[in-house]
Motif scaffolding. Structure first.
Motif, PDB file in Angstrom:
ATOM      1  N   GLU A   1       0.852  -1.114  -0.069  1.00 35.76           N
ATOM      2  CA  GLU A   1       0.072   0.076  -0.044  1.00 35.76           C
ATOM      3  C   GLU A   1       0.774   1.264  -0.046  1.00 35.76           C
ATOM      4  OE1 GLU A   1      -2.935   0.070   3.116  1.00 35.76           O
ATOM      5  OE2 GLU A   1      -4.358  -0.569   1.727  1.00 35.76           O
ATOM      6  N   PHE A   2       0.426   1.938  -0.651  1.00 35.97           N
ATOM      7  CA  PHE A   2       1.138   3.424  -1.036  1.00 35.97           C
ATOM      8  C   PHE A   2       0.317   4.590  -1.100  1.00 35.97           C
ATOM      9  CE2 PHE A   2       0.583   2.284  -5.216  1.00 35.97           C
ATOM     10  CZ  PHE A   2       0.742   3.472  -5.835  1.00 35.97           C
ATOM     11  N   PRO A   3       0.612   5.620  -0.696  1.00 40.40           N
ATOM     12  CA  PRO A   3      -0.325   6.882  -0.726  1.00 40.40           C
ATOM     13  C   PRO A   3      -0.168   7.523  -2.385  1.00 40.40           C
ATOM     14  CG  PRO A   3       1.402   7.310   0.770  1.00 40.40           C
ATOM     15  CD  PRO A   3       1.874   6.012   0.368  1.00 40.40           C
ATOM     16  N   ALA A   4      -1.058   7.499  -2.916  1.00 35.84           N
ATOM     17  CA  ALA A   4      -1.177   8.520  -4.392  1.00 35.84           C
ATOM     18  C   ALA A   4      -1.071   9.782  -4.065  1.00 35.84           C
ATOM     19  CB  ALA A   4      -2.111   7.703  -5.138  1.00 35.84           C
ATOM     20  N   PRO A   5      -0.699  10.578  -5.056  1.00 32.36           N
ATOM     21  CA  PRO A   5      -0.910  12.077  -4.945  1.00 32.36           C
ATOM     22  C   PRO A   5      -2.359  12.599  -5.014  1.00 32.36           C
ATOM     23  CG  PRO A   5       0.972  11.374  -6.439  1.00 32.36           C
ATOM     24  CD  PRO A   5       0.202  10.027  -6.293  1.00 32.36           C
ATOM     25  N   VAL A   6      -2.505  13.770  -4.229  1.00 31.10           N
ATOM     26  CA  VAL A   6      -3.835  14.228  -4.180  1.00 31.10           C
ATOM     27  C   VAL A   6      -3.587  15.872  -4.935  1.00 31.10           C
ATOM     28  CG1 VAL A   6      -4.902  12.546  -2.445  1.00 31.10           C
ATOM     29  CG2 VAL A   6      -3.765  14.863  -1.895  1.00 31.10           C
ATOM     30  N   HIS A   7      -4.570  16.386  -5.446  1.00 29.75           N
ATOM     31  CA  HIS A   7      -4.425  17.610  -6.024  1.00 29.75           C
ATOM     32  C   HIS A   7      -4.578  18.661  -4.815  1.00 29.75           C
ATOM     33  CE1 HIS A   7      -5.276  21.301  -8.481  1.00 29.75           C
ATOM     34  NE2 HIS A   7      -4.187  20.530  -9.352  1.00 29.75           N
ATOM     35  N   ILE A   8      -3.909  19.611  -4.873  1.00 31.34           N
ATOM     36  CA  ILE A   8      -3.537  20.734  -4.043  1.00 31.34           C
ATOM     37  C   ILE A   8      -5.057  21.375  -3.577  1.00 31.34           C
ATOM     38  CG2 ILE A   8      -3.159  22.492  -5.487  1.00 31.34           C
ATOM     39  CD1 ILE A   8      -1.084  23.376  -3.161  1.00 31.34           C
ATOM     40  N   SER A   9      -5.970  21.306  -4.619  1.00 25.36           N
ATOM     41  CA  SER A   9      -7.342  21.878  -4.346  1.00 25.36           C
ATOM     42  C   SER A   9      -7.964  20.984  -3.540  1.00 25.36           C
ATOM     43  CB  SER A   9      -7.924  22.295  -5.678  1.00 25.36           C
ATOM     44  OG  SER A   9      -8.214  20.877  -6.237  1.00 25.36           O
ATOM     45  N   ASN A  10      -7.739  19.822  -3.272  1.00 28.82           N
ATOM     46  CA  ASN A  10      -8.451  18.841  -2.348  1.00 28.82           C
ATOM     47  C   ASN A  10      -8.051  18.945  -0.875  1.00 28.82           C
ATOM     48  OD1 ASN A  10      -9.988  18.245  -4.785  1.00 28.82           O
ATOM     49  ND2 ASN A  10      -8.674  16.423  -5.039  1.00 28.82           N
ATOM     50  N   VAL A  11      -7.180  19.727  -0.666  1.00 21.71           N
ATOM     51  CA  VAL A  11      -6.669  19.706   0.804  1.00 21.71           C
ATOM     52  C   VAL A  11      -6.471  21.108   1.367  1.00 21.71           C
ATOM     53  CG1 VAL A  11      -4.908  17.715   0.387  1.00 21.71           C
ATOM     54  CG2 VAL A  11      -4.091  19.888   0.221  1.00 21.71           C
ATOM     55  N   MET A  12      -6.475  21.400   2.599  1.00 22.67           N
ATOM     56  CA  MET A  12      -6.471  22.547   3.293  1.00 22.67           C
ATOM     57  C   MET A  12      -5.359  22.364   4.217  1.00 22.67           C
ATOM     58  SD  MET A  12      -9.323  25.083   3.896  1.00 22.67           S
ATOM     59  CE  MET A  12      -8.962  26.791   4.007  1.00 22.67           C
ATOM     60  N   LEU A  13      -4.457  23.218   4.639  1.00 25.95           N
ATOM     61  CA  LEU A  13      -3.613  23.243   5.624  1.00 25.95           C
ATOM     62  C   LEU A  13      -4.009  23.328   6.891  1.00 25.95           C
ATOM     63  CD1 LEU A  13      -0.367  23.412   5.784  1.00 25.95           C
ATOM     64  CD2 LEU A  13      -0.684  25.972   6.287  1.00 25.95           C
ATOM     65  N   VAL A  14      -3.759  22.687   7.878  1.00 25.94           N
ATOM     66  CA  VAL A  14      -3.803  22.707   9.165  1.00 25.94           C
ATOM     67  C   VAL A  14      -2.725  23.421  10.154  1.00 25.94           C
ATOM     68  CG1 VAL A  14      -4.640  21.287  11.248  1.00 25.94           C
ATOM     69  CG2 VAL A  14      -5.258  20.540   9.009  1.00 25.94           C
ATOM     70  N   CYS A  15      -3.235  24.395  10.655  1.00 28.25           N
ATOM     71  CA  CYS A  15      -2.272  25.028  11.368  1.00 28.25           C
ATOM     72  C   CYS A  15      -1.648  24.327  12.637  1.00 28.25           C
ATOM     73  CB  CYS A  15      -2.815  26.363  12.081  1.00 28.25           C
ATOM     74  SG  CYS A  15      -1.686  27.447  12.889  1.00 28.25           S
ATOM     75  N   PRO A  16      -0.472  24.263  12.890  1.00 23.98           N
ATOM     76  CA  PRO A  16       0.016  23.384  14.069  1.00 23.98           C
ATOM     77  C   PRO A  16      -0.237  23.943  15.297  1.00 23.98           C
ATOM     78  CG  PRO A  16       1.811  24.356  12.904  1.00 23.98           C
ATOM     79  CD  PRO A  16       0.598  24.591  11.942  1.00 23.98           C
ATOM     80  N   LYS A  17      -0.526  25.201  15.445  1.00 21.85           N
ATOM     81  CA  LYS A  17      -0.937  25.989  16.707  1.00 21.85           C
ATOM     82  C   LYS A  17      -2.285  26.149  17.022  1.00 21.85           C
ATOM     83  CE  LYS A  17       0.701  30.023  19.253  1.00 21.85           C
ATOM     84  NZ  LYS A  17       0.895  31.367  19.147  1.00 21.85           N
ATOM     85  N   CYS A  18      -3.147  26.634  16.137  1.00 25.76           N
ATOM     86  CA  CYS A  18      -4.532  26.740  16.454  1.00 25.76           C
ATOM     87  C   CYS A  18      -5.248  25.443  15.878  1.00 25.76           C
ATOM     88  CB  CYS A  18      -5.053  28.047  16.042  1.00 25.76           C
ATOM     89  SG  CYS A  18      -5.070  28.262  14.188  1.00 25.76           S
ATOM     90  N   GLU A  19      -4.759  24.712  15.208  1.00 24.09           N
ATOM     91  CA  GLU A  19      -5.533  23.428  14.649  1.00 24.09           C
ATOM     92  C   GLU A  19      -6.613  23.805  13.861  1.00 24.09           C
ATOM     93  OE1 GLU A  19      -5.858  20.611  17.720  1.00 24.09           O
ATOM     94  OE2 GLU A  19      -3.913  20.173  17.933  1.00 24.09           O
ATOM     95  N   LYS A  20      -6.595  24.929  13.230  1.00 21.17           N
ATOM     96  CA  LYS A  20      -7.498  25.338  12.394  1.00 21.17           C
ATOM     97  C   LYS A  20      -7.110  25.231  11.009  1.00 21.17           C
ATOM     98  CE  LYS A  20      -9.975  29.040  14.996  1.00 21.17           C
ATOM     99  NZ  LYS A  20      -9.798  30.611  15.262  1.00 21.17           N
ATOM    100  N   LEU A  21      -8.294  24.698  10.145  1.00 18.86           N
ATOM    101  CA  LEU A  21      -8.137  24.853   8.625  1.00 18.86           C
ATOM    102  C   LEU A  21      -7.759  26.296   8.190  1.00 18.86           C
ATOM    103  CD1 LEU A  21     -10.672  22.284   7.296  1.00 18.86           C
ATOM    104  CD2 LEU A  21      -8.455  21.716   8.207  1.00 18.86           C
ATOM    105  N   THR A  22      -6.632  26.479   7.895  1.00 15.99           N
ATOM    106  CA  THR A  22      -6.411  27.764   7.354  1.00 15.99           C
ATOM    107  C   THR A  22      -5.423  28.149   6.017  1.00 15.99           C
ATOM    108  OG1 THR A  22      -5.158  29.733   8.460  1.00 15.99           O
ATOM    109  CG2 THR A  22      -4.040  27.509   8.369  1.00 15.99           C
TER     110      THR A  22
END
Ligand SMILES: [Zn+2]
Length: 111
Positions: A63-84
């Motif tokens: 099993e290996f992770p295949a690439p996903v398009h950047i438009s399908n993800v959102m960054l999670v802030c390591p401090k406030c843990e919000k999608l940002t």
């Protein structure tokens, strides 16, 4: 591209929606990311090894992770843990990428 290797992202669409993972690889040209544990694909491998007494065949699924398009993800802030979203700054108070919600720097400060 505002997301880099080592960032934590959340998947917004598809079967892995809501899953968070660490970016293992960023592909800026394709605008794609490989995210740990996300979009897992099975790859069948078969290895044939010649041994003294005969042939030993090893096979299995990897099993290996295949690439996903950047438009399908959102960054999670390591401090406030919000999608940002990422704010880029270059100034005396600091430069690089910052969390839009809490202003936390997302890159290690350069010394
Ligand atoms: Zn934040």
């Amino acid at each position: 591209m505002d997301i880099k290797k080592g960032d934590t992202v959340e998947i917004l669409t598809g079967a892995d929606r809501g899953t968070r993972g660490v970016v293992l690889r960023a592909m800026p040209k394709e605008e794609r990311l490989v995210v740990e544990g996300v979009n897992l694909q099975k790859k069948h491998s078969r290895q044939t090894t010649q041994t003294g007494s005969g042939r030993a065949i090893k096979s299995g699924a990897v099993e290996f992770p295949a690439p996903v398009h950047i438009s399908n993800v959102m960054l999670v802030c390591p401090k406030c843990e919000k999608l940002t979203r990422v704010v880029r700054r270059s100034g005396e108070e600091g430069r690089g990428r910052f969390c839009k919600s809490c202003e936390n720097p997302l890159d290690a400060p350069r010394k």
